[in-house]
Design a protein around this motif. Sequence first.
Motif, PDB file in Angstrom:
ATOM      1  N   ARG A 150       0.850  -1.187   0.000  1.00  0.00           N
ATOM      2  CA  ARG A 150       0.000   0.000   0.000  1.00  0.00           C
ATOM      3  C   ARG A 150       0.888   1.240   0.000  1.00  0.00           C
ATOM      4  O   ARG A 150       2.056   1.180   0.396  1.00  0.00           O
ATOM      5  CB  ARG A 150      -0.917   0.002   1.224  1.00  0.00           C
ATOM      6  N   GLU A 164       0.625   3.712   1.977  1.00  0.00           N
ATOM      7  CA  GLU A 164       0.930   3.922   3.393  1.00  0.00           C
ATOM      8  C   GLU A 164       0.912   2.558   4.072  1.00  0.00           C
ATOM      9  O   GLU A 164      -0.143   1.968   4.261  1.00  0.00           O
ATOM     10  CB  GLU A 164      -0.087   4.859   4.040  1.00  0.00           C
ATOM     11  N   GLN A 165       2.091   2.045   4.407  1.00  0.00           N
ATOM     12  CA  GLN A 165       2.217   0.703   4.962  1.00  0.00           C
ATOM     13  C   GLN A 165       2.122   0.754   6.487  1.00  0.00           C
ATOM     14  O   GLN A 165       3.125   0.658   7.194  1.00  0.00           O
ATOM     15  CB  GLN A 165       3.537   0.074   4.536  1.00  0.00           C
ATOM     16  N   ALA A 166       0.919   0.888   7.001  1.00  0.00           N
ATOM     17  CA  ALA A 166       0.723   0.923   8.450  1.00  0.00           C
ATOM     18  C   ALA A 166       0.794  -0.493   9.013  1.00  0.00           C
ATOM     19  O   ALA A 166       0.314  -1.442   8.386  1.00  0.00           O
ATOM     20  CB  ALA A 166      -0.624   1.548   8.780  1.00  0.00           C
ATOM     21  N   PRO A 167       1.397  -0.664  10.187  1.00  0.00           N
ATOM     22  CA  PRO A 167       1.425  -1.997  10.790  1.00  0.00           C
ATOM     23  C   PRO A 167       0.019  -2.454  11.163  1.00  0.00           C
ATOM     24  O   PRO A 167      -0.897  -1.643  11.314  1.00  0.00           O
ATOM     25  CB  PRO A 167       2.296  -1.800  12.041  1.00  0.00           C
ATOM     26  N   GLY A 204      -3.033  -3.316  13.239  1.00  0.00           N
ATOM     27  CA  GLY A 204      -3.490  -2.901  14.557  1.00  0.00           C
ATOM     28  C   GLY A 204      -3.676  -4.104  15.468  1.00  0.00           C
ATOM     29  O   GLY A 204      -3.769  -5.251  15.009  1.00  0.00           O
ATOM     30  N   PRO A 212       4.071  -5.311   7.502  1.00  0.00           N
ATOM     31  CA  PRO A 212       4.311  -4.540   6.267  1.00  0.00           C
ATOM     32  C   PRO A 212       5.796  -4.350   6.007  1.00  0.00           C
ATOM     33  O   PRO A 212       6.604  -4.238   6.932  1.00  0.00           O
ATOM     34  CB  PRO A 212       3.621  -3.201   6.553  1.00  0.00           C
ATOM     35  N   ASP A 245       8.882  -2.268   3.686  1.00  0.00           N
ATOM     36  CA  ASP A 245       9.181  -1.035   2.957  1.00  0.00           C
ATOM     37  C   ASP A 245       9.508  -1.404   1.509  1.00  0.00           C
ATOM     38  O   ASP A 245      10.665  -1.464   1.113  1.00  0.00           O
ATOM     39  CB  ASP A 245      10.344  -0.298   3.623  1.00  0.00           C
TER      40      ASP A 245
END
Length: 261
Positions: free
Chosen positions: A125, A127-130, A132, A190, A192
Amino acid sequence: MNWTESDVVVDGVSLHVRRGGNPDGPTVVCAHGFSDDGNCWSRLADRIGDRYEVIAVDARNHGRSDRGAADWEGLAADLAGVVDALALERPTLLGHSLGATTVALVAARRPDLVGRVVLEDPPWRLEQAPLGADELAGVTAWVASLDGRSVDELREMGRRQHPNWPDEEFDSWAPAKLGLGPRSVEHLVPIDWRSVVPAIEAPALLVLGEVELGAIASPEVAHAVSNLHGDVGVVTIEGAGHNIRRERLDAYVDAVAGFLR
């Protein structure tokens, strides 16, 4: 597909390998997605096995491979180790979801091993947010809920979850769930990918589904990948979500076979 099955030990880790198709053809090494195993490539192998040798590897914590801690670099080292151990000559690496990220890392870290790369809806994505805590707990609970279920029960569960899949897909999808290790959720971190893609030297094909139908990689991600890699093709398969080859196998085979030619 009639597979020949064996185990390859890489740095003390036993990895289960299926091999079939045309032994005199170019080799395609397949890396499956989360909760699947190598047998889940059977329908694709049936379609291309007359032209290509197909090798499908069970990732760590999946199928018949060993359990244990493994970050992304570890999964990539496992797959690269199988290529080394089998003395394959610059095969095509084809990966779906978790397997797509693994394949991308192998191509970036060991460009000497790889001839071409196919990435089926990598979980990338902008924005590679971990994950939750609630989402991670939900996946963990889902994995735990598979314990004690029969293959027939899992097959019915699969049909309810994926009513648009061909029924034969569940012949491999359901048994794969019985081979899912509890530590497999550790792989759902996620990555990078922007730092990985520029290091890939091999020609690449990015196969996308439609985000509206559940695909993860968006057209915007594809645009970013194209800017980071000078030799990548992008194909979007209409009518498919995240599991592109399962939902639109004919179009998927056309795209991949065209790229391999």
